[in-house]
Design an enzyme around this catalytic site. Sequence first.
Site, PDB file in Angstrom:
ATOM      1  N   LYS A  13      39.637  44.712  46.619  1.00  0.00           N
ATOM      2  CA  LYS A  13      38.440  45.842  46.118  1.00  0.00           C
ATOM      3  C   LYS A  13      37.528  46.522  47.588  1.00  0.00           C
ATOM      4  CE  LYS A  13      36.516  42.138  44.816  1.00  0.00           C
ATOM      5  NZ  LYS A  13      37.021  41.125  45.241  1.00  0.00           N
ATOM      6  N   ARG A  87      28.778  38.681  39.741  1.00  0.00           N
ATOM      7  CA  ARG A  87      30.259  37.463  39.529  1.00  0.00           C
ATOM      8  C   ARG A  87      29.966  37.030  39.116  1.00  0.00           C
ATOM      9  NH1 ARG A  87      31.297  38.418  45.024  1.00  0.00           N
ATOM     10  NH2 ARG A  87      33.214  36.831  46.020  1.00  0.00           N
ATOM     11  N   ARG A 126      44.398  38.429  56.500  1.00  0.00           N
ATOM     12  CA  ARG A 126      43.018  39.715  56.093  1.00  0.00           C
ATOM     13  C   ARG A 126      42.526  39.878  57.557  1.00  0.00           C
ATOM     14  NH1 ARG A 126      39.013  40.572  51.415  1.00  0.00           N
ATOM     15  NH2 ARG A 126      38.461  37.949  51.812  1.00  0.00           N
ATOM     16  N   ARG A 152      37.177  36.036  58.440  1.00  0.00           N
ATOM     17  CA  ARG A 152      36.626  36.021  58.198  1.00  0.00           C
ATOM     18  C   ARG A 152      36.553  34.249  57.729  1.00  0.00           C
ATOM     19  NH1 ARG A 152      35.462  39.273  52.905  1.00  0.00           N
ATOM     20  NH2 ARG A 152      34.938  37.036  51.720  1.00  0.00           N
ATOM     21  N   ARG A 163      38.063  29.623  46.368  1.00  0.00           N
ATOM     22  CA  ARG A 163      37.126  31.216  46.150  1.00  0.00           C
ATOM     23  C   ARG A 163      38.215  31.563  45.251  1.00  0.00           C
ATOM     24  NH1 ARG A 163      37.726  34.373  50.866  1.00  0.00           N
ATOM     25  NH2 ARG A 163      36.633  36.320  49.903  1.00  0.00           N
TER      26      ARG A 163
HETATM   27  P1  ADP Z   1      38.763  42.476  48.973  1.00  0.00           P
HETATM   28  O1  ADP Z   1      37.771  43.258  48.904  1.00  0.00           O
HETATM   29  O2  ADP Z   1      38.882  42.033  47.185  1.00  0.00           O
HETATM   30  O3  ADP Z   1      38.116  41.322  49.038  1.00  0.00           O
HETATM   31  P2  ADP Z   1      40.468  43.634  50.554  1.00  0.00           P
HETATM   32  O4  ADP Z   1      40.003  45.197  50.071  1.00  0.00           O
HETATM   33  O5  ADP Z   1      39.697  42.972  51.884  1.00  0.00           O
HETATM   34  O6  ADP Z   1      40.268  42.495  49.727  1.00  0.00           O
HETATM   35  O7  ADP Z   1      41.707  43.251  51.062  1.00  0.00           O
HETATM   36  C1  ADP Z   1      42.150  41.649  50.894  1.00  0.00           C
HETATM   37  C2  ADP Z   1      43.736  42.396  52.483  1.00  0.00           C
HETATM   38  O8  ADP Z   1      44.601  42.598  51.816  1.00  0.00           O
HETATM   39  C3  ADP Z   1      43.127  43.324  53.478  1.00  0.00           C
HETATM   40  O9  ADP Z   1      43.753  42.203  54.879  1.00  0.00           O
HETATM   41  C4  ADP Z   1      43.829  44.212  52.735  1.00  0.00           C
HETATM   42  O10 ADP Z   1      44.417  45.318  53.851  1.00  0.00           O
HETATM   43  C5  ADP Z   1      45.061  43.406  52.044  1.00  0.00           C
HETATM   44  N1  ADP Z   1      45.462  45.424  51.421  1.00  0.00           N
HETATM   45  C6  ADP Z   1      44.613  45.182  49.986  1.00  0.00           C
HETATM   46  N2  ADP Z   1      45.089  46.068  49.347  1.00  0.00           N
HETATM   47  C7  ADP Z   1      46.680  45.625  49.286  1.00  0.00           C
HETATM   48  C8  ADP Z   1      47.551  46.238  48.766  1.00  0.00           C
HETATM   49  N3  ADP Z   1      47.841  47.091  47.861  1.00  0.00           N
HETATM   50  N4  ADP Z   1      49.045  45.584  49.414  1.00  0.00           N
HETATM   51  C9  ADP Z   1      48.435  44.987  50.420  1.00  0.00           C
HETATM   52  N5  ADP Z   1      47.864  45.058  51.399  1.00  0.00           N
HETATM   53  C10 ADP Z   1      46.946  45.086  50.558  1.00  0.00           C
HETATM   54  P1  AMP Z   2      33.316  38.103  49.491  1.00  0.00           P
HETATM   55  O1  AMP Z   2      33.236  38.975  50.440  1.00  0.00           O
HETATM   56  O2  AMP Z   2      32.589  39.471  47.852  1.00  0.00           O
HETATM   57  O3  AMP Z   2      34.513  37.748  49.400  1.00  0.00           O
HETATM   58  O4  AMP Z   2      31.991  37.335  49.178  1.00  0.00           O
HETATM   59  C1  AMP Z   2      32.021  37.065  50.214  1.00  0.00           C
HETATM   60  C2  AMP Z   2      30.854  35.232  49.951  1.00  0.00           C
HETATM   61  O5  AMP Z   2      29.621  35.826  49.857  1.00  0.00           O
HETATM   62  C3  AMP Z   2      31.324  35.198  48.221  1.00  0.00           C
HETATM   63  O6  AMP Z   2      32.365  33.784  48.706  1.00  0.00           O
HETATM   64  C4  AMP Z   2      29.561  34.431  48.133  1.00  0.00           C
HETATM   65  O7  AMP Z   2      29.590  33.251  48.962  1.00  0.00           O
HETATM   66  C5  AMP Z   2      29.186  35.762  48.286  1.00  0.00           C
HETATM   67  N1  AMP Z   2      28.919  35.962  47.368  1.00  0.00           N
HETATM   68  C6  AMP Z   2      29.190  37.523  47.847  1.00  0.00           C
HETATM   69  N2  AMP Z   2      28.574  38.135  46.085  1.00  0.00           N
HETATM   70  C7  AMP Z   2      28.160  37.224  45.275  1.00  0.00           C
HETATM   71  C8  AMP Z   2      27.484  36.738  44.446  1.00  0.00           C
HETATM   72  N3  AMP Z   2      27.392  38.416  43.815  1.00  0.00           N
HETATM   73  N4  AMP Z   2      27.425  35.724  43.512  1.00  0.00           N
HETATM   74  C9  AMP Z   2      26.665  35.265  44.360  1.00  0.00           C
HETATM   75  N5  AMP Z   2      27.577  34.976  45.897  1.00  0.00           N
HETATM   76  C10 AMP Z   2      27.668  35.788  45.953  1.00  0.00           C
END
Ligand code: ADP
Ligand code: AMP
Length: 209
Positions: A13, A87, A126, A152, A163
């Site tokens: 995302k 969410r 990541r 993280r 998660r």
């Molecule tokens: P989210 O925001 O959904 O948690 P991220 O965009 O942070 O996910 O992506 C999670 C990890 O996967 C990051 O380390 C990113 O660089 C990697 N990633 C994202 N999209 C792809 C893809 N299409 N192929 C391989 N790795 C990816």
């Molecule tokens: P994310 O960066 O989107 O993966 O969110 C990290 C963490 O923040 C999640 O695991 C939740 O603990 C909290 N969080 C983020 N967005 C929300 C949401 N819309 N509702 C509840 N908790 C959230």
Amino acid sequence: MRLVFVGPPGAGKGTQAKVITEKWKIPQISTGDMLREAKANGTLPQDLIEKMKAGGLVPDEVVIDLIRARTEKDDAKGGFLLDGFPRTVPQAEALTKLLDSRGQKLDIVVALDVPKELLMERACLRRTDKRTGQIYHLKYKPPPPDAILEHRADDHEDVVRNRVDVYEKMTADLLPFYEKAGLLKRIDGVGDVEAVTQRVVRALEQVRG
Ligand code: ADP
Ligand code: AMP
């Protein structure tokens, strides 16, 4: 363009949001980023820090208040991309109400589909550059040597597993909610970043021309 990105942790995302918000010139609004920022500033209450660390959700009212305030800002007047919000169905209902009160509506809800095995690898490897916010991946998008990397606290295997479970439970209701509203577009999130971007762009162009 007002859109939402829904998807499990590690689906891509944040990565896709960066490209889309640049192309459409709208802000990316991530509740996860806002909560982490509050933690870094020392303004996030301890019980919420613990919730996030364990991979649970923070209370709906907390994120709804964050979204209400953030979407009121000038840069969000012409549209925005919500990343990681809503969410839950109560969050989605609160968003509808909020937008209704401003005479606005969502254009599309994009759900990124990625199988569980891939999510673990994507999230656990990541890394984010502290200074630039750039998202890297130790295998798929290696960071440059001068990056100041952050891992993280919730990107460790047992927490990611939790998660993903939390995500599966909440989307059981959330995705049908948006499907019924005629807003849901499911997109295959497997493939390289550019291939996924193309699928997302195609979906957005269909709703906005
Ligand atoms: P989210 O925001 O959904 O948690 P991220 O965009 O942070 O996910 O992506 C999670 C990890 O996967 C990051 O380390 C990113 O660089 C990697 N990633 C994202 N999209 C792809 C893809 N299409 N192929 C391989 N790795 C990816
Ligand atoms: P994310 O960066 O989107 O993966 O969110 C990290 C963490 O923040 C999640 O695991 C939740 O603990 C909290 N969080 C983020 N967005 C929300 C949401 N819309 N509702 C509840 N908790 C959230």
